[in-house]
Design an enzyme around this catalytic site. Structure first.
Site, PDB file in Angstrom:
ATOM      1  CB  SER A 102      42.275  33.832  41.435  1.00  0.00           C
ATOM      2  OG  SER A 102      43.060  34.696  41.699  1.00  0.00           O
ATOM      3  CG  HIS A 127      40.875  35.716  45.547  1.00  0.00           C
ATOM      4  ND1 HIS A 127      41.691  34.849  46.194  1.00  0.00           N
ATOM      5  CD2 HIS A 127      41.397  36.025  44.342  1.00  0.00           C
ATOM      6  CE1 HIS A 127      42.542  34.399  45.504  1.00  0.00           C
ATOM      7  NE2 HIS A 127      42.719  35.274  44.393  1.00  0.00           N
TER       8      HIS A 127
END
EC number: 3.4.21.92
Length: 197
Positions: A102, A127
């Site tokens: 992330s 993501h």
């Protein structure tokens, strides 16, 4: 035994007739190494930013090494670190040890081009931004629009950093997209896989 988890290792340095004791992070900082571990949040970002600025003031021509082992965290905290990395004069070398997921992957990719690295068995995951939304309908709409704005910003920055088409990046970020170091090298998130010679 819980107290053991809160101990920070120390290093003893012998110089002539003197001994000095450093916590391990201060000792690493002397070598221009910053270690970012765990969730990226505002207090951690403040510490990393202070270290980056300090190292720039010490020598604005020498690389800074940012080691990452992070599951991600706050977008705004990560963007504050990113902005500082881009603002300071020294190149920031990024090295993934363990994981960069992330916002951790975002910061890994934010290193100086040609100087983004990973250890062999690290994992990298990208993501889309996410967040819990609650409140009145108008508040939910405001928060949803902000998440969409941040998603576009992250995609724009990452696309520029790693050279991947924005549409492909957006599609890959729709769900958790896990990569090995080799996958991340092919994808353009890193430039080298570090192996012992």
């Amino acid at each position: 035994m819980e107290f053991m988890h809160n101990l920070i290792p120390t290093v003893i340095e012998h110089t002539g007739n003197y001994e000095r004791v450093f916590d391990i992070y201060s000792r690493l900082l002397r070598e221009r190494i910053i270690f970012l571990s765990g969730e990226i949040n505002d207090p951690k970002a403040d510490t990393v930013i202070a270290q980056l600025l300090f190292l720039e003031s010490e020598d604005s021509n020498k690389d800074i090494y940012l080691y990452l082992n992070s599951p991600g965290g706050s977008i705004t905290a990560g963007l504050a670190i990113y902005d500082t990395m881009q603002y300071i004069k020294p190149d920031v070398r990024t090295i993934c040890i363990g994981q960069a997921a992330s916002m951790g992957a975002f910061l890994l990719a934010a290193g100086a081009k040609g100087k983004r690295e990973s250890l062999t068995y690290s994992r990298i995951m990208i993501h889309q931004p996410w967040g819990g939304i609650s409140g009145q309908a108008s508040d939910i709409n405001i928060q949803a629009n902000e998440i969409l704005r941040l998603k576009k910003l992250i995609i724009d920055i990452m696309s520029n950093q790693i050279g991947v088409d924005k549409e492909k990046l957006a599609l890959d970020m729709e769900r958790d997209y896990f990569m090995t170091s080799s996958d991340a090298l092919k994808y353009g998130l890193i430039d080298n896989i570090l192996v012992r010679e």
